[in-house]
Design a protein around this motif. Structure first.
Motif, PDB file in Angstrom:
ATOM      1  N   LYS A   1       0.787  -1.044   0.099  1.00 53.75           N
ATOM      2  CA  LYS A   1      -0.043   0.006   0.043  1.00 53.75           C
ATOM      3  C   LYS A   1       0.928   1.212   0.105  1.00 53.75           C
ATOM      4  O   LYS A   1       0.486   2.106  -0.605  1.00 53.75           O
ATOM      5  N   LEU A   2       1.983   1.401   0.732  1.00 49.85           N
ATOM      6  CA  LEU A   2       2.669   2.569   0.821  1.00 49.85           C
ATOM      7  C   LEU A   2       3.572   2.899  -0.337  1.00 49.85           C
ATOM      8  O   LEU A   2       3.709   3.885  -0.667  1.00 49.85           O
ATOM      9  N   MET A   3       4.097   1.747  -0.812  1.00 51.60           N
ATOM     10  CA  MET A   3       4.854   1.731  -2.134  1.00 51.60           C
ATOM     11  C   MET A   3       3.705   2.329  -3.299  1.00 51.60           C
ATOM     12  O   MET A   3       4.199   3.254  -4.030  1.00 51.60           O
ATOM     13  N   ARG A   4       2.646   1.906  -3.394  1.00 50.15           N
ATOM     14  CA  ARG A   4       1.593   2.349  -4.309  1.00 50.15           C
ATOM     15  C   ARG A   4       1.313   3.746  -4.038  1.00 50.15           C
ATOM     16  O   ARG A   4       1.239   4.503  -5.167  1.00 50.15           O
ATOM     17  N   HIS A   5       1.358   4.205  -2.901  1.00 51.56           N
ATOM     18  CA  HIS A   5       0.878   5.520  -2.626  1.00 51.56           C
ATOM     19  C   HIS A   5       2.025   6.556  -3.074  1.00 51.56           C
ATOM     20  O   HIS A   5       1.751   7.626  -3.857  1.00 51.56           O
TER      21      HIS A   5
END
Length: 399
Positions: A279-283
């Motif tokens: 999730k954090l990488m996609r953000h």
């Protein structure tokens, strides 16, 4: 080597006598000081031509200082030097690395330009056969004066490899005649310049969860948007190698994973390293897409079509620490973030084998190297999702 004080102390004798200004590579020629019985002291440049000594008078001391004599001596050497310049040697070395697809190619290209070619334009224009240890010393000394520590050893290593390549090119009987540029090298001048050994201690710095939280929340205000999101992406991805990630073009970023071309090891043994997205990488990628969704690299630098440079990223991290020393337990660098992620992923409950796979470490046992072709994608995916949750609770919301 001669000094002004030594020249002053030389006394005349019944006959002429000569003092050398130190040894140079065979065939380069040498600066001599001749002392006459009447006390006159004269500088000469001596070289061998067709097996015979030939002296060229440069001037008399003290009207000509030692430094001036050395400059004239170098000018005399240029008359017979090979045409290949220092810059051409650098270009040839970088070109060789690029042709091999070496992981260090971009880093070497940047650092030799930044620390050698740009600050010493006159030096790199000289025939490379005239470059001596004192020139290499001056390059490294300038870096040290500017506050560069460990990386000065990296530049020294790069220069040593470049000159070694030039020597091998010069004396390889199979390829010598094929080379368009001749360097005329007889020795490697970098070999006489010592490594700064006290700056080569193995690192052991890992940030605590509190420090990592401080860093994460400082980023958007203290660094550029691209740099901030890249550092967050590296952390969220479990501490990937910045150089390899930055070399991955946009086409290698898929909806659920990133493919990194691992350039470690020799050509033919390099592998593809698949990193699942959390999730954090996609953000971070979403933020970069809002900046530009068509750039060649998701984390593009100031130059269109080129990714952010890893050295620029490293300097940004070091400068951020220097501005906020009171907020951390001690100094840290970009390299320490990879170690931090490796350590804290263990705190988050990921076992060492999974952490090694997430960071793309090679497994050298016979089973892994020759038989195990399983990609461990699901395991890495679950591990990075767990890591993202831990970061969310302990780092992002931890301040």
């Amino acid at each position: 080597m001669l000094t002004e004080k030594q020249i002053l102390s030389l006394k005349p004798q019944d006959n002429d006598y000569v003092i050398s200004d130190g040894r140079t590579a065979r065939g380069e020629g040498v600066l001599l000081l001749k002392v006459r019985p009447n006390g006159t002291k004269e500088f000469y440049f001596q070289r061998h031509v067709n097996g015979k000594k030939r002296l060229t008078k440069l001037g008399a001391w003290p009207s000509m200082k030692l430094t001036q004599a050395r400059d004239k001596c170098r000018a005399e050497k240029e008359v017979i030097a090979s045409v290949g310049t220092f810059q051409e040697l650098i270009n040839a070395y970088v070109g060789k690395l690029e042709a091999r697809g070496a992981a260090t190619a971009e880093d070497v290209k940047w650092s030799l330009k930044h620390y050698v070619s740009e600050p010493f334009p006159g030096l790199v224009a000289k025939p490379v056969s005239l470059i001596g240890p004192m020139h290499i010393r001056d390059i490294i000394a300038r870096m040290i004066d500017n506050g560069v520590t460990t990386y000065c050893n990296r530049v020294r290593s790069q220069l040593h490899a470049a000159f070694q390549m030039g020597l091998e090119q010069e004396y390889n009987p199979r390829s010598y005649l094929e080379n368009k540029v001749q360097f005329g090298l007889l020795s490697n001048p970098v070999a006489s310049v010592p490594v700064q050994a006290d700056w080569e201690k193995a690192g052991d710095r890992a940030l605590s969860p509190k420090e990592l939280s401080t860093l994460w929340n400082l980023l958007p205000e203290q660094l550029s948007l691209v740099t901030s999101e890249l550092i967050r992406f590296l952390i969220a991805a479990g501490g990937q190698r910045p150089e390899q990630l930055l070399a991955s073009e946009r086409k290698l970023y898929q909806p659920d994973h990133l493919v990194i071309h691992s350039k470690k090891g020799v050509e033919g043994e390099r592998t593809l390293h698949v990193v699942p997205l959390n999730k954090l990488m996609r953000h971070s990628l979403k933020v970069m897409n809002q900046v530009s969704s068509t750039s060649a690299y998701p984390f593009e630098g100031n130059i269109p079509g080129q990714s952010l440079n890893a050295n620029s990223l490293s300097r940004a991290v070091s400068k951020l620490y220097s501005r906020h020393k009171d907020k951390f337990d001690g100094p840290f660098t970009l390299r320490d973030l990879r170690r931090t992620c490796k350590t804290l992923m263990g705190v988050a409950g990921l076992d060492k084998s999974l952490r090694d796979r997430i960071q793309g470490h090679a497994f050298s046992d016979v089973s892994s190297k020759h038989y195990d072709r399983y990609d461990y994608f699901k395991e890495k995916q679950k591990g990075l999702q767990r890591w993202a949750l831990w970061l969310q609770h302990n780092v992002i919301e931890g301040e």
